[in-house]
Design a protein around this motif. Structure first.
Motif, PDB file in Angstrom:
ATOM      1  N   LYS A  48       0.838  -1.207   0.000  1.00  0.00           N
ATOM      2  CA  LYS A  48       0.000   0.000   0.000  1.00  0.00           C
ATOM      3  C   LYS A  48       0.869   1.253   0.000  1.00  0.00           C
ATOM      4  N   ILE A  49       1.918   1.245   0.805  1.00  0.00           N
ATOM      5  CA  ILE A  49       2.821   2.395   0.871  1.00  0.00           C
ATOM      6  C   ILE A  49       3.503   2.602  -0.480  1.00  0.00           C
ATOM      7  N   ASP A  50       3.975   1.504  -1.080  1.00  0.00           N
ATOM      8  CA  ASP A  50       4.644   1.599  -2.378  1.00  0.00           C
ATOM      9  C   ASP A  50       3.698   2.132  -3.453  1.00  0.00           C
ATOM     10  N   VAL A  51       2.463   1.649  -3.476  1.00  0.00           N
ATOM     11  CA  VAL A  51       1.487   2.108  -4.460  1.00  0.00           C
ATOM     12  C   VAL A  51       1.191   3.590  -4.255  1.00  0.00           C
ATOM     13  N   GLY A  52       1.088   4.015  -3.010  1.00  0.00           N
ATOM     14  CA  GLY A  52       0.861   5.431  -2.727  1.00  0.00           C
ATOM     15  C   GLY A  52       1.993   6.295  -3.263  1.00  0.00           C
ATOM     16  N   GLU A  53       3.224   5.837  -3.069  1.00  0.00           N
ATOM     17  CA  GLU A  53       4.376   6.581  -3.576  1.00  0.00           C
ATOM     18  C   GLU A  53       4.368   6.628  -5.100  1.00  0.00           C
ATOM     19  N   ILE A  54       4.026   5.516  -5.726  1.00  0.00           N
ATOM     20  CA  ILE A  54       3.973   5.465  -7.192  1.00  0.00           C
ATOM     21  C   ILE A  54       2.898   6.413  -7.714  1.00  0.00           C
ATOM     22  N   LYS A  55       1.750   6.439  -7.062  1.00  0.00           N
ATOM     23  CA  LYS A  55       0.680   7.350  -7.487  1.00  0.00           C
ATOM     24  C   LYS A  55       1.127   8.806  -7.370  1.00  0.00           C
ATOM     25  N   ALA A  56       1.788   9.147  -6.281  1.00  0.00           N
ATOM     26  CA  ALA A  56       2.261  10.519  -6.093  1.00  0.00           C
ATOM     27  C   ALA A  56       3.275  10.881  -7.177  1.00  0.00           C
ATOM     28  N   ASP A  57       4.185   9.962  -7.483  1.00  0.00           N
ATOM     29  CA  ASP A  57       5.177  10.221  -8.529  1.00  0.00           C
ATOM     30  C   ASP A  57       4.507  10.372  -9.892  1.00  0.00           C
ATOM     31  N   MET A  58       3.502   9.555 -10.166  1.00  0.00           N
ATOM     32  CA  MET A  58       2.794   9.641 -11.447  1.00  0.00           C
ATOM     33  C   MET A  58       2.056  10.970 -11.579  1.00  0.00           C
ATOM     34  N   LYS A  59       1.485  11.461 -10.494  1.00  0.00           N
ATOM     35  CA  LYS A  59       0.820  12.768 -10.541  1.00  0.00           C
ATOM     36  C   LYS A  59       1.818  13.865 -10.875  1.00  0.00           C
ATOM     37  N   LYS A  60       3.014  13.777 -10.288  1.00  0.00           N
ATOM     38  CA  LYS A  60       4.046  14.771 -10.584  1.00  0.00           C
ATOM     39  C   LYS A  60       4.454  14.709 -12.052  1.00  0.00           C
ATOM     40  N   VAL A  61       4.627  13.486 -12.559  1.00  0.00           N
ATOM     41  CA  VAL A  61       5.064  13.319 -13.949  1.00  0.00           C
ATOM     42  C   VAL A  61       3.985  13.810 -14.912  1.00  0.00           C
ATOM     43  N   THR A  62       2.738  13.487 -14.644  1.00  0.00           N
ATOM     44  CA  THR A  62       1.666  13.909 -15.550  1.00  0.00           C
ATOM     45  C   THR A  62       1.403  15.406 -15.439  1.00  0.00           C
ATOM     46  N   ALA A  63       1.767  16.042 -14.341  1.00  0.00           N
ATOM     47  CA  ALA A  63       1.555  17.481 -14.184  1.00  0.00           C
ATOM     48  C   ALA A  63       2.643  18.293 -14.874  1.00  0.00           C
ATOM     49  N   ARG A  64       3.767  17.710 -15.167  1.00  0.00           N
ATOM     50  CA  ARG A  64       4.890  18.436 -15.771  1.00  0.00           C
ATOM     51  C   ARG A  64       4.538  19.072 -17.117  1.00  0.00           C
ATOM     52  N   PRO A  65       3.948  18.348 -18.065  1.00  0.00           N
ATOM     53  CA  PRO A  65       3.639  19.001 -19.351  1.00  0.00           C
ATOM     54  C   PRO A  65       2.738  20.220 -19.177  1.00  0.00           C
ATOM     55  N   GLY A  66       1.776  20.137 -18.281  1.00  0.00           N
ATOM     56  CA  GLY A  66       0.911  21.282 -18.028  1.00  0.00           C
ATOM     57  C   GLY A  66       1.689  22.453 -17.474  1.00  0.00           C
ATOM     58  N   GLN A  67       2.626  22.177 -16.588  1.00  0.00           N
ATOM     59  CA  GLN A  67       3.457  23.239 -16.017  1.00  0.00           C
ATOM     60  C   GLN A  67       4.351  23.855 -17.090  1.00  0.00           C
ATOM     61  N   TRP A  68       4.855  23.023 -18.001  1.00  0.00           N
ATOM     62  CA  TRP A  68       5.713  23.533 -19.065  1.00  0.00           C
ATOM     63  C   TRP A  68       4.919  24.449 -19.989  1.00  0.00           C
ATOM     64  N   TRP A  69       3.700  24.027 -20.330  1.00  0.00           N
ATOM     65  CA  TRP A  69       2.866  24.871 -21.195  1.00  0.00           C
ATOM     66  C   TRP A  69       2.546  26.186 -20.488  1.00  0.00           C
ATOM     67  N   ASP A  70       2.259  26.127 -19.202  1.00  0.00           N
ATOM     68  CA  ASP A  70       1.987  27.354 -18.452  1.00  0.00           C
ATOM     69  C   ASP A  70       3.185  28.290 -18.490  1.00  0.00           C
ATOM     70  N   LYS A  71       4.373  27.749 -18.299  1.00  0.00           N
ATOM     71  CA  LYS A  71       5.586  28.566 -18.335  1.00  0.00           C
ATOM     72  C   LYS A  71       5.816  29.140 -19.730  1.00  0.00           C
ATOM     73  N   LEU A  72       5.575  28.326 -20.755  1.00  0.00           N
ATOM     74  CA  LEU A  72       5.770  28.776 -22.126  1.00  0.00           C
ATOM     75  C   LEU A  72       4.810  29.914 -22.469  1.00  0.00           C
ATOM     76  N   ILE A  73       3.562  29.761 -22.091  1.00  0.00           N
ATOM     77  CA  ILE A  73       2.566  30.804 -22.370  1.00  0.00           C
ATOM     78  C   ILE A  73       2.902  32.074 -21.592  1.00  0.00           C
ATOM     79  N   ALA A  74       3.296  31.931 -20.335  1.00  0.00           N
ATOM     80  CA  ALA A  74       3.672  33.096 -19.539  1.00  0.00           C
ATOM     81  C   ALA A  74       4.869  33.801 -20.160  1.00  0.00           C
ATOM     82  N   ALA A  75       5.834  33.048 -20.652  1.00  0.00           N
ATOM     83  CA  ALA A  75       7.014  33.647 -21.292  1.00  0.00           C
ATOM     84  C   ALA A  75       6.617  34.357 -22.584  1.00  0.00           C
ATOM     85  N   ALA A  76       5.723  33.739 -23.357  1.00  0.00           N
ATOM     86  CA  ALA A  76       5.271  34.358 -24.613  1.00  0.00           C
ATOM     87  C   ALA A  76       4.524  35.645 -24.334  1.00  0.00           C
TER      88      ALA A  76
END
Length: 94
Positions: A48-76
């Motif tokens: 259960k602990i391992d799955v929780g950690e994996i889920k948290a890491d996956m949320k971070k990984v899937t949130a990265r493209p959105g953060q990159w687009w936000d930064k790109l738009i802000a820079a533009a």
């Protein structure tokens, strides 16, 4: 006591010993099962602990493209605003 009574008593005692031994074997099996269940429960907690950690890491990984687009738009937007401000200032200064 008669021979017949002693024979019946011996048979009864043997039968009782046999049942006691069977119950003792079942109790040993039950004890081993309880130990196994405890180990399984501990392993499940670890999973259960391992799955929780994996889920948290996956949320971070899937949130990265959105953060990159936000930064790109802000820079533009910042670049366009800077360009407009520079253009306005260059017209004002002339």
């Amino acid at each position: 006591m008669t021979e017949e009574g002693i024979g019946e008593l011996k048979a009864s005692v043997k039968s009782a010993h046999k049942r006691i031994n069977e119950i003792a074997d079942k109790m040993t099996d039950l004890h081993n099962l309880a130990i196994g269940m405890t180990r399984l429960d501990e392993e499940m907690e670890g999973i259960k602990i391992d799955v929780g950690e994996i889920k948290a890491d996956m949320k971070k990984v899937t949130a990265r493209p959105g953060q990159w687009w936000d930064k790109l738009i802000a820079a533009a937007i910042g670049a366009v605003a800077s360009g407009l401000a520079a253009a306005v200032l260059s017209q004002v200064i002339r």
